[in-house]
Every structure is written in C-alpha cells, then in structure tokens.
Scaffold this active site. Structure first.
Site, mmCIF file in Angstrom:
data_model
loop_
_atom_site.group_PDB
_atom_site.id
_atom_site.type_symbol
_atom_site.label_atom_id
_atom_site.label_comp_id
_atom_site.label_asym_id
_atom_site.label_seq_id
_atom_site.Cartn_x
_atom_site.Cartn_y
_atom_site.Cartn_z
ATOM 1 N N ASP A 34 22.609 72.198 11.058
ATOM 2 C CA ASP A 34 22.008 72.890 12.202
ATOM 3 C C ASP A 34 21.506 74.270 11.771
ATOM 4 O O ASP A 34 20.425 74.707 12.170
ATOM 5 C CB ASP A 34 23.056 73.032 13.315
ATOM 6 C CG ASP A 34 23.744 71.712 13.598
ATOM 7 O OD1 ASP A 34 23.078 70.790 14.068
ATOM 8 O OD2 ASP A 34 24.950 71.586 13.296
ATOM 9 N N HIS A 87 28.982 70.877 16.962
ATOM 10 C CA HIS A 87 27.850 70.161 16.354
ATOM 11 C C HIS A 87 27.422 69.070 17.334
ATOM 12 O O HIS A 87 27.801 67.905 17.205
ATOM 13 C CB HIS A 87 28.226 69.552 15.008
ATOM 14 C CG HIS A 87 27.123 68.658 14.483
ATOM 15 N ND1 HIS A 87 25.890 69.143 14.113
ATOM 16 C CD2 HIS A 87 27.056 67.318 14.323
ATOM 17 C CE1 HIS A 87 25.118 68.149 13.741
ATOM 18 N NE2 HIS A 87 25.796 67.022 13.865
HETATM 19 N N1 LIG Z 1 27.752 66.989 10.977
HETATM 20 C C1 LIG Z 1 26.474 66.684 10.766
HETATM 21 O O1 LIG Z 1 25.619 67.580 10.710
HETATM 22 C C2 LIG Z 1 26.007 65.264 10.600
HETATM 23 C C3 LIG Z 1 26.877 64.221 10.778
HETATM 24 N N2 LIG Z 1 26.445 62.927 10.631
HETATM 25 C C4 LIG Z 1 27.457 61.878 10.808
HETATM 26 O O2 LIG Z 1 27.906 61.464 9.509
HETATM 27 C C5 LIG Z 1 28.468 60.156 9.623
HETATM 28 C C6 LIG Z 1 27.983 59.271 8.494
HETATM 29 O O3 LIG Z 1 26.601 59.070 8.588
HETATM 30 P P1 LIG Z 1 25.864 57.957 7.692
HETATM 31 O O4 LIG Z 1 26.255 58.072 6.273
HETATM 32 O O5 LIG Z 1 24.446 58.036 8.058
HETATM 33 O O6 LIG Z 1 26.499 56.639 8.318
HETATM 34 P P2 LIG Z 1 26.545 55.176 7.678
HETATM 35 O O7 LIG Z 1 26.869 54.264 8.816
HETATM 36 O O8 LIG Z 1 25.358 54.926 6.831
HETATM 37 O O9 LIG Z 1 27.800 55.247 6.723
HETATM 38 C C7 LIG Z 1 29.097 55.421 7.179
HETATM 39 C C8 LIG Z 1 30.011 54.768 6.180
HETATM 40 O O10 LIG Z 1 31.349 55.047 6.564
HETATM 41 C C9 LIG Z 1 32.123 53.921 6.246
HETATM 42 N N3 LIG Z 1 33.406 53.986 6.969
HETATM 43 C C10 LIG Z 1 33.666 53.622 8.251
HETATM 44 N N4 LIG Z 1 34.977 53.763 8.516
HETATM 45 C C11 LIG Z 1 35.558 54.237 7.388
HETATM 46 C C12 LIG Z 1 36.886 54.570 7.028
HETATM 47 N N5 LIG Z 1 37.893 54.424 7.897
HETATM 48 N N6 LIG Z 1 37.109 55.010 5.769
HETATM 49 C C13 LIG Z 1 36.112 55.128 4.891
HETATM 50 N N7 LIG Z 1 34.831 54.814 5.166
HETATM 51 C C14 LIG Z 1 34.551 54.380 6.395
HETATM 52 C C15 LIG Z 1 31.231 52.749 6.622
HETATM 53 O O11 LIG Z 1 31.640 51.559 5.979
HETATM 54 C C16 LIG Z 1 29.872 53.238 6.135
HETATM 55 O O12 LIG Z 1 29.616 52.831 4.797
HETATM 56 C C17 LIG Z 1 28.100 59.679 11.026
HETATM 57 O O13 LIG Z 1 29.228 59.887 11.873
HETATM 58 C C18 LIG Z 1 26.976 60.594 11.408
HETATM 59 O O14 LIG Z 1 26.859 60.700 12.817
HETATM 60 C C19 LIG Z 1 25.173 62.645 10.267
HETATM 61 C C20 LIG Z 1 24.261 63.657 10.079
HETATM 62 C C21 LIG Z 1 24.610 65.035 10.263
HETATM 63 O O1 LIG Z 2 22.544 63.087 15.599
HETATM 64 C C1 LIG Z 2 23.136 62.313 14.819
HETATM 65 O O2 LIG Z 2 23.607 61.190 15.145
HETATM 66 C C2 LIG Z 2 23.349 62.754 13.414
HETATM 67 C C3 LIG Z 2 23.656 64.183 13.390
HETATM 68 O O3 LIG Z 2 24.761 64.612 13.668
HETATM 69 C C4 LIG Z 2 22.573 65.107 13.101
HETATM 70 O O4 LIG Z 2 21.531 64.699 12.590
HETATM 71 O O5 LIG Z 2 22.755 66.296 13.379
#
Ligand SMILES: NC(=O)C1=CN([C@@H]2O[C@H](COP(=O)(O)OP(=O)(O)OC[C@H]3O[C@@H](n4cnc5c(N)ncnc54)[C@H](O)[C@@H]3O)[C@@H](O)[C@H]2O)C=CC1
Ligand SMILES: O=C([O-])CC(=O)C(=O)O
Length: 327
Positions: A161, A189
């Site tokens: 952000d 967030h």
């Molecule tokens: N804080 C931030 O600024 C942001 C946060 N996010 C969040 O990050 C997270 C991950 O995003 P992506 O990689 O795109 O999702 P994704 O769905 O591509 O990957 C998530 C992975 O986590 C694994 N997973 C699920 N439960 C698990 C567990 N108990 N232990 C270990 N691995 C586990 C899944 O198998 C999957 O491979 C989401 O919650 C997303 O909303 C995404 C973008 C920005």
């Molecule tokens: O909005 C979402 O699901 C992923 C996220 O946290 C971001 O891009 O900031």
C-alpha cells in the site's frame, strides 16, 4: 560463497503466485543482502507439495551462490524449526458465499498452528512478516500463539500500500518516487486503510500542500490506493503477486537493514490512540533490526477520523477472532 552462517528463511504458501515471485529474489540475496547466505524452507499443504518441488528444481537451476539449501515440507514444526525470517504468505482466500467470519475462522486454522510452531522452534532472533490476508489479524492470531516470542517480532504487510501511494503521488506531481519522503499508511491492510499525505513531504512542503487539490486527495488518491488490490484483480484476473513479493522484500530488508521512515503493521503500544495490542500500520523507523513507531506527529480531524475508522475495523476483527476462540 560468503563465509557467514546461512539464515533460515521460511516461506509459507511457497507454491502460490506470490511465492513464485518471492523465492528467487530471496535466493539471489535481495532480501538480506549480498553477503548473507540463505537456507530456504518451503511450507505447503500436501496437494501443493509437488508444485513446490518444481519451484525448488528451478531454484537449483539458477545456481544462486547465496542459496545454501532448500527444504520442502507440509509440517509447520519442521518448517519453522530454527527459522530466522518467517514469511507467512499462504492463506485461505475468500471464496464465493464465504462471510468475513468464515474467512477468519479458516485462517485461524492456518495461523494458530504456525504461531505455535514458531513459538516451539524458531531461532531467538526470529522476525515474522504476515502477507496472507486478512494480514493484520492473521498476524495477531499467530502472535497470540507464540507467547515466548516478543510480540514486536510479528508484523503484517502494508508496504505494498505504501509503495502504491508513492507511485500514485509521484505520477500526480510528475516527480520521482525518490523525491517523496515520510509516506505513511495507517490502520488495516484493507479498503479502510488511510494513506496520509499530510505528513508525507515533497520538495520541502507537505505532499498535501504540493498537490493543492483536496478533492483529488480525498476522492481519487485515497480510494485509488485503498482499492488498488481490487483493481489489479479486475485487470489481471489474479491478485497482485510480483508487487506483493517486492513489498515483502522491501519490508524485511528495511526492518533488518534500517530505514528512516516506512509503513509497517506492528503491535500497538497505544500510540496515536490505537488500542494496545492491535496490529495496525504506523509510520516506523528501523535501526539495528528493530522497529519503532515514529512519535510526535500532529493528527488533524480528517486524519483522526480516517485512522479511527480503520482501527475500528481492526478492533472488530480482533473481537471476531476472540469470539471464535482463535486468540
Ligand atoms: N498484504 C498484502 O499486501 C497482500 C496480501 N496478499 C495475500 O497473500 C496471500 C497469498 O497470495 P497468492 O500467493 O496470490 O495466493 P495463492 O493462492 O496463489 O497461493 C497461496 C498458497 O498458499 C498455500 N497454502 C494454503 N494453506 C496453507 C497452509 N496452511 N500452509 C502453507 N501453505 C498454505 C496454497 O496451497 C497456495 O499454494 C493471499 O491471502 C492474498 O490475499 C496478496 C497481495 C498483497
Ligand atoms: O486485494 C487482494 O486480494 C490482494 C491484496 O491484499 C492486495 O493486492 O492488496
């Protein structure tokens, strides 16, 4: 090969899209610097272990000089044993028909055992960054199950952000992001977050003064930053991945190496009226591997209202996970 001992970096959700954008940068030295060898530990759930193995094969194929080993497991205890830097990326995404409470409960099932495993086996200097959403409250869950780890070692990511805010402001003012200082994201967030232009500075004046366009600040800038995640999903058909990985690198790099000013979601000590114990985003400075909340900023009525609204949401999330017995 550098002669320092390898730092153990655990990445959960390693086979996901952020994991894929993150692991190669960690292994290349961008997280901890060019003199620090790393040992990667990849935690995944059983159906994704094979994909994690594939990523590990590719990491091998890069022949990174700083990468001293890769371990892949579905066991949190093993993944976090001796961990120095824990990047908690894997989370349960919200799916159709899922209420907020369902999402918090599903994530409690992930972050509670991970907090317990960190408590049981992490190295004394462990630093934890939670990326998986809802990041602030997932960090709170993990931290509450790690009573032997100092609470300030659990942080959540608002650096994406922060970087989005820098980029939007730089475009508006036609300046470089490096011309902007003291950017702050306050709160959660989520769409309630408050990107603050009243304390950010550009060319010796506040960003708000440099913009000199209240309508843009309130009706364009704030919602654009706060809803950028949704806009990326709309455009890409998938949520931010490379930019999220980049922000995770920035967050840990600056925590370890120091910075005068950034945004991190950290445990509140009551500063700026944020209830003690909530994991909320603040302006922080980092030195010697420790963060501290920057004090003494004057908060005007508009900023007060925005901070309070986001903090209220965090309080409600905390009450919800408390009600579910997750903290
Ligand atoms: N804080 C931030 O600024 C942001 C946060 N996010 C969040 O990050 C997270 C991950 O995003 P992506 O990689 O795109 O999702 P994704 O769905 O591509 O990957 C998530 C992975 O986590 C694994 N997973 C699920 N439960 C698990 C567990 N108990 N232990 C270990 N691995 C586990 C899944 O198998 C999957 O491979 C989401 O919650 C997303 O909303 C995404 C973008 C920005
Ligand atoms: O909005 C979402 O699901 C992923 C996220 O946290 C971001 O891009 O900031």
């Amino acid at each position: 090969m550098a002669s320092k001992a390898a730092v153990k970096v655990t990445v959960t959700g390693a086979a996901g899209q952020i994991g894929y954008a993150l692991l190669f940068r960690i292994a290349s030295g961008q997280l901890l610097g060019p003199d620090t060898p790393v040992r990667l530990s990849l935690l995944e759930i059983p159906p994704a272990l094979k994909a994690a193995e594939g990523t590990a094969m590719e990491l091998d194929d890069c022949a990174f000089p700083l990468l001293s080993g890769i371990d892949i497991t579905d066991d949190p205890k093993r993944a976090f044993d001796g961990v120095n830097v824990a990047l908690l990326v894997g989370a349960r995404p919200r799916t159709k028909g899922m209420e907020r409470g369902d999402l918090l409960e599903a994530n409690g099932g992930i972050f509670k055992p991970q907090g317990e495993a960190i408590n049981a086996g992490a190295a004394d200097d462990v630093r934890v960054l939670v990326v998986g959403n809802p990041a602030n409250t997932n960090a709170l869950i993990a931290q509450s199950h790690a009573p032997d780890v100092p609470a300030e070692r659990f942080t959540a990511m608002t650096r994406l952000d922060h970087n989005r805010a820098l980029s939007q402001l730089a475009a508006k003012l036609d300046v470089s992001v490096t011309d902007i200082a003291k950017m702050t994201i306050w709160g959660n967030h989520s769409a309630t977050q408050y990107p603050d232009l009243y304390h950010a500075e550009v060319g010796g004046q506040t960003a708000a003064a440099a913009v000199n366009d209240d309508e843009w600040l309130k009706d364009t800038f704030i919602p654009t930053v706060a809803k950028r995640g949704a806009a990326i999903i709309e455009a890409r058909g998938a949520s931010s991945a490379a930019s999220a990985a980049n922000a995770a690198i920035d967050h840990v790099h600056d925590w370890v190496n120091g910075t005068d000013w950034t945004s991190m979601a950290v445990v509140s000590d009551g500063s700026y009226g944020v209830p003690e114990g909530l994991i909320s985003s603040f302006p922080v400075r980092c030195a010697d591997g420790e963060w501290e909340i920057i004090q003494g900023l004057e908060i005007d009525d508009f900023s007060r209202e925005r901070i309070d609204a986001s903090v209220q949401e965090l309080s409600e999330e905390r009450d919800a996970v408390r009600g579910l017995g997750l903290i």
